[in-house]
Design a protein around this motif. Structure first.
Motif, PDB file in Angstrom:
ATOM      1  N   GLU A  47       0.669  -1.066   0.003  1.00  0.00           N
ATOM      2  CA  GLU A  47       0.226  -0.080   0.038  1.00  0.00           C
ATOM      3  C   GLU A  47       0.880   1.362   0.118  1.00  0.00           C
ATOM      4  O   GLU A  47       0.543   2.143  -0.566  1.00  0.00           O
ATOM      5  CB  GLU A  47      -1.118   0.072   1.210  1.00  0.00           C
ATOM      6  CG  GLU A  47      -1.922   1.193   1.189  1.00  0.00           C
ATOM      7  CD  GLU A  47      -2.814   1.368   0.202  1.00  0.00           C
ATOM      8  OE1 GLU A  47      -3.530   2.420   0.001  1.00  0.00           O
ATOM      9  OE2 GLU A  47      -3.249   0.519  -0.334  1.00  0.00           O
ATOM     10  N   ASN A  48       1.959   1.335   0.760  1.00  0.00           N
ATOM     11  CA  ASN A  48       2.772   2.354   0.816  1.00  0.00           C
ATOM     12  C   ASN A  48       3.857   2.295  -0.157  1.00  0.00           C
ATOM     13  O   ASN A  48       5.024   2.938   0.320  1.00  0.00           O
ATOM     14  CB  ASN A  48       3.238   2.747   2.314  1.00  0.00           C
ATOM     15  CG  ASN A  48       3.944   1.396   2.838  1.00  0.00           C
ATOM     16  OD1 ASN A  48       4.112   0.487   2.247  1.00  0.00           O
ATOM     17  ND2 ASN A  48       4.772   1.706   4.163  1.00  0.00           N
ATOM     18  N   ALA A  49       3.979   1.715  -1.165  1.00  0.00           N
ATOM     19  CA  ALA A  49       5.190   1.447  -2.101  1.00  0.00           C
ATOM     20  C   ALA A  49       5.363   2.675  -2.800  1.00  0.00           C
ATOM     21  O   ALA A  49       4.484   3.296  -2.960  1.00  0.00           O
ATOM     22  CB  ALA A  49       4.950   0.136  -2.856  1.00  0.00           C
ATOM     23  N   ASN A  50       6.699   2.927  -2.980  1.00  0.00           N
ATOM     24  CA  ASN A  50       6.969   3.938  -4.011  1.00  0.00           C
ATOM     25  C   ASN A  50       7.245   3.379  -5.471  1.00  0.00           C
ATOM     26  O   ASN A  50       7.193   2.153  -5.567  1.00  0.00           O
ATOM     27  CB  ASN A  50       8.063   4.913  -3.461  1.00  0.00           C
ATOM     28  CG  ASN A  50       9.471   4.030  -3.549  1.00  0.00           C
ATOM     29  OD1 ASN A  50       9.549   2.865  -4.008  1.00  0.00           O
ATOM     30  ND2 ASN A  50      10.191   4.300  -2.618  1.00  0.00           N
ATOM     31  N   VAL A  51       7.524   4.182  -6.425  1.00  0.00           N
ATOM     32  CA  VAL A  51       7.746   3.759  -7.727  1.00  0.00           C
ATOM     33  C   VAL A  51       8.984   2.842  -8.105  1.00  0.00           C
ATOM     34  O   VAL A  51       8.933   2.094  -8.808  1.00  0.00           O
ATOM     35  CB  VAL A  51       7.713   5.066  -8.753  1.00  0.00           C
ATOM     36  CG1 VAL A  51       8.286   4.595  -9.946  1.00  0.00           C
ATOM     37  CG2 VAL A  51       6.567   5.807  -8.790  1.00  0.00           C
ATOM     38  N   GLU A  52       9.895   3.114  -6.992  1.00  0.00           N
ATOM     39  CA  GLU A  52      11.132   2.172  -7.172  1.00  0.00           C
ATOM     40  C   GLU A  52      10.694   0.891  -6.691  1.00  0.00           C
ATOM     41  O   GLU A  52      11.236  -0.154  -7.593  1.00  0.00           O
ATOM     42  CB  GLU A  52      12.005   2.739  -6.035  1.00  0.00           C
ATOM     43  CG  GLU A  52      13.571   1.867  -6.242  1.00  0.00           C
ATOM     44  CD  GLU A  52      14.399   2.456  -5.160  1.00  0.00           C
ATOM     45  OE1 GLU A  52      15.194   3.319  -5.627  1.00  0.00           O
ATOM     46  OE2 GLU A  52      14.718   1.898  -4.147  1.00  0.00           O
ATOM     47  N   ASP A  53       9.892   0.671  -5.870  1.00  0.00           N
ATOM     48  CA  ASP A  53       9.152  -0.754  -5.598  1.00  0.00           C
ATOM     49  C   ASP A  53       8.299  -1.407  -6.748  1.00  0.00           C
ATOM     50  O   ASP A  53       8.782  -2.574  -7.217  1.00  0.00           O
ATOM     51  CB  ASP A  53       8.295  -0.843  -4.323  1.00  0.00           C
ATOM     52  CG  ASP A  53       9.135  -0.261  -3.109  1.00  0.00           C
ATOM     53  OD1 ASP A  53      10.514  -0.703  -2.869  1.00  0.00           O
ATOM     54  OD2 ASP A  53       8.375   0.304  -2.309  1.00  0.00           O
ATOM     55  N   LEU A  54       7.819  -0.675  -7.507  1.00  0.00           N
ATOM     56  CA  LEU A  54       7.087  -1.024  -8.600  1.00  0.00           C
ATOM     57  C   LEU A  54       8.025  -1.701  -9.770  1.00  0.00           C
ATOM     58  O   LEU A  54       7.815  -2.515 -10.472  1.00  0.00           O
ATOM     59  CB  LEU A  54       6.187  -0.074  -9.222  1.00  0.00           C
ATOM     60  CG  LEU A  54       5.184  -0.152 -10.420  1.00  0.00           C
ATOM     61  CD1 LEU A  54       4.546  -1.090 -10.245  1.00  0.00           C
ATOM     62  CD2 LEU A  54       4.554   1.112 -10.769  1.00  0.00           C
ATOM     63  N   LEU A  55       9.210  -0.679  -9.950  1.00  0.00           N
ATOM     64  CA  LEU A  55      10.008  -0.822 -11.045  1.00  0.00           C
ATOM     65  C   LEU A  55      10.479  -2.280 -10.897  1.00  0.00           C
ATOM     66  O   LEU A  55      11.003  -3.171 -11.953  1.00  0.00           O
ATOM     67  CB  LEU A  55      10.868   0.053 -11.055  1.00  0.00           C
ATOM     68  CG  LEU A  55      10.362   1.514 -11.449  1.00  0.00           C
ATOM     69  CD1 LEU A  55      11.508   2.439 -11.660  1.00  0.00           C
ATOM     70  CD2 LEU A  55       9.751   1.398 -13.026  1.00  0.00           C
TER      71      LEU A  55
ATOM     72  N   ASN B 122      10.062   9.015  -4.648  1.00  0.00           N
ATOM     73  CA  ASN B 122       8.965   9.840  -3.824  1.00  0.00           C
ATOM     74  C   ASN B 122       7.851   9.939  -4.504  1.00  0.00           C
ATOM     75  O   ASN B 122       6.967  10.038  -3.478  1.00  0.00           O
ATOM     76  CB  ASN B 122       9.549  11.334  -3.985  1.00  0.00           C
ATOM     77  CG  ASN B 122      10.938  11.707  -3.212  1.00  0.00           C
ATOM     78  OD1 ASN B 122      11.109  11.831  -2.000  1.00  0.00           O
ATOM     79  ND2 ASN B 122      11.884  11.581  -3.848  1.00  0.00           N
ATOM     80  N   LEU B 123       7.492   9.279  -5.624  1.00  0.00           N
ATOM     81  CA  LEU B 123       6.043   9.150  -6.069  1.00  0.00           C
ATOM     82  C   LEU B 123       5.482   7.738  -5.871  1.00  0.00           C
ATOM     83  O   LEU B 123       6.336   6.747  -5.811  1.00  0.00           O
ATOM     84  CB  LEU B 123       6.278   9.310  -7.712  1.00  0.00           C
ATOM     85  CG  LEU B 123       6.254  10.639  -8.367  1.00  0.00           C
ATOM     86  CD1 LEU B 123       6.431  10.477  -9.813  1.00  0.00           C
ATOM     87  CD2 LEU B 123       5.036  11.426  -8.010  1.00  0.00           C
ATOM     88  N   PRO B 124       4.348   7.877  -5.192  1.00  0.00           N
ATOM     89  CA  PRO B 124       3.590   6.603  -4.669  1.00  0.00           C
ATOM     90  C   PRO B 124       3.282   5.628  -5.929  1.00  0.00           C
ATOM     91  O   PRO B 124       2.811   6.132  -6.943  1.00  0.00           O
ATOM     92  CB  PRO B 124       2.490   7.056  -4.009  1.00  0.00           C
ATOM     93  CG  PRO B 124       2.104   8.273  -4.786  1.00  0.00           C
ATOM     94  CD  PRO B 124       3.477   8.833  -5.153  1.00  0.00           C
ATOM     95  N   ALA B 125       3.471   4.391  -5.583  1.00  0.00           N
ATOM     96  CA  ALA B 125       3.216   3.602  -6.700  1.00  0.00           C
ATOM     97  C   ALA B 125       1.723   3.393  -7.088  1.00  0.00           C
ATOM     98  O   ALA B 125       1.280   3.097  -8.566  1.00  0.00           O
ATOM     99  CB  ALA B 125       3.722   2.017  -6.444  1.00  0.00           C
ATOM    100  N   LYS B 126       0.855   3.709  -6.221  1.00  0.00           N
ATOM    101  CA  LYS B 126      -0.559   3.335  -6.290  1.00  0.00           C
ATOM    102  C   LYS B 126      -1.070   4.807  -7.319  1.00  0.00           C
ATOM    103  O   LYS B 126      -2.122   4.492  -7.903  1.00  0.00           O
ATOM    104  CB  LYS B 126      -1.241   3.699  -5.101  1.00  0.00           C
ATOM    105  CG  LYS B 126      -1.068   4.988  -4.613  1.00  0.00           C
ATOM    106  CD  LYS B 126      -1.896   5.129  -2.970  1.00  0.00           C
ATOM    107  CE  LYS B 126      -1.534   6.145  -2.183  1.00  0.00           C
ATOM    108  NZ  LYS B 126      -2.523   6.226  -0.887  1.00  0.00           N
ATOM    109  N   ALA B 127      -0.142   5.865  -7.618  1.00  0.00           N
ATOM    110  CA  ALA B 127      -0.588   6.958  -8.528  1.00  0.00           C
ATOM    111  C   ALA B 127      -0.572   6.538  -9.874  1.00  0.00           C
ATOM    112  O   ALA B 127      -0.789   7.400 -10.745  1.00  0.00           O
ATOM    113  CB  ALA B 127       0.010   8.058  -7.942  1.00  0.00           C
ATOM    114  N   ILE B 128       0.244   5.482 -10.042  1.00  0.00           N
ATOM    115  CA  ILE B 128       0.705   5.134 -11.805  1.00  0.00           C
ATOM    116  C   ILE B 128       0.045   4.186 -12.271  1.00  0.00           C
ATOM    117  O   ILE B 128      -0.538   3.232 -11.983  1.00  0.00           O
ATOM    118  CB  ILE B 128       2.219   4.619 -11.613  1.00  0.00           C
ATOM    119  CG1 ILE B 128       3.110   5.619 -10.729  1.00  0.00           C
ATOM    120  CG2 ILE B 128       2.879   4.337 -12.845  1.00  0.00           C
ATOM    121  CD1 ILE B 128       3.211   6.877 -11.099  1.00  0.00           C
TER     122      ILE B 128
END
Length: 310
Positions: A41-49, A91-97
């Protein structure tokens, strides 16, 4: 002839469900459907990549896609804090992508002139979900521990259809520095001089622990001493019209590096001479301040003429 009477029936709602393709190839662009790759839930874009096939993120946050280093990360086609990819991914949250697009971007000069110079930059474009394109969101974390150790981080984003505003700040004294030569060049504004081939430049930095002025840089090895780090920045992009666009950002960074070393050495001689003792104390306290401000205004006059101010 048989006459038929008209009779209609209102149907209930019909819902058609289908799986979204997780990966789509569009000419020279590989597009990943971000919601297809589950993160915390609190992941950032780096975690998504890290979950995307063909994409690697190392311990320092550097990104490789299809075996090449990613040099630029953009948000909805606009630059995010200049050319530093980590400021977006961390810094950007993954849930926004909504979509992650990977492609080879032409150089700014080729884009401006329309003449392909053959130069390419591996680029990631992050497309936001519709609900985040006209909203404000952010996150804040803080921690305090023994020996007066602390960490703090704040990120705030406000996105509109023709406007982007981002504010970032962080501070810690737990040696979470992670700066390399690329980060320092970005902070100091000297990367543009190197890439643009402009006039002479002077770059002063030190490697290792014996700093004699200039910032202390971390090249992946363990650094002695205590680092206190403070950084804050603001990024603002604005489309005044389809022909007039502004991108701008300001970043401030301060690093304090202190070391306190004591060396004790006893020398013993086999000839029977008395032993001697050597003792040395060394204390250093280095401070480095960096300001970076970048602004780009792109004004299209007509279909064949435009002005770009940097």
């Amino acid at each position: 002839d048989i006459a038929l009477q008209v009779k209609s029936t209102q149907l209930n709602e019909v819902v058609v469900k289908a799986e979204r393709a997780p990966v789509i190839i569009k000419k020279d662009t590989i597009e990943f459907d971000a919601p297809s790759f589950k993160t915390q839930e609190n992941a950032n874009v780096e975690d998504l990549l890290k979950k995307l096939p063909g994409v690697e993120v190392d311990s320092d946050g550097d990104i490789r896609a299809q075996g090449e280093n990613v040099q630029r990360v953009m948000v909805d086609g606009k630059e995010f804090f200049g050319r530093d990819p980590k400021l977006a991914t961390k810094n950007l949250p993954a849930k926004a992508i909504d979509k992650v697009q990977i492609y080879d971007k032409q150089s700014d000069q080729a884009t401006f002139t329309g003449i392909d110079d053959g130069q390419r930059e591996k680029t990631i474009n992050l497309k936001l979900k519709e609900e985040f394109k006209n909203s404000m969101f952010g996150s804040a974390t803080a921690g305090y521990g023994t020996d007066e150790r602390y960490v703090g981080k704040l990120s705030l984003f406000r996105f509109k259809k023709t406007e982007q505003l981002s504010i970032l700040s962080m501070s810690n004294n737990t040696n979470e520095q992670g700066f390399g030569i690329d980060d320092y060049l970005n902070f100091s504004g000297q990367s543009g001089q190197m890439l643009g081939g402009g006039g002479g430049m002077r770059l002063s930095f030190n490697i290792g622990n014996n700093n004699q002025g200039g910032p202390s840089l971390n090249f992946g090895g363990r650094q002695n001493g205590i680092f206190q780090n403070l950084g804050a920045g603001i990024n603002y992009n604005k489309d005044f019209s389809p022909k007039s666009k502004l991108t701008s950002n300001y970043f401030y960074n301060w690093i304090n590096h202190t070391t306190d070393q004591t060396l004790n050495r006893d020398n013993f001689f086999s000839s029977g001479l008395p032993s001697n003792t050597f003792k040395q104390n060394a204390f250093t306290d280095n401070n480095n301040y960096n300001h970076r401000i970048v602004a780009n205004l792109d004004q299209q006059i007509d279909s064949v003429n435009s002005i770009k101010w940097n």
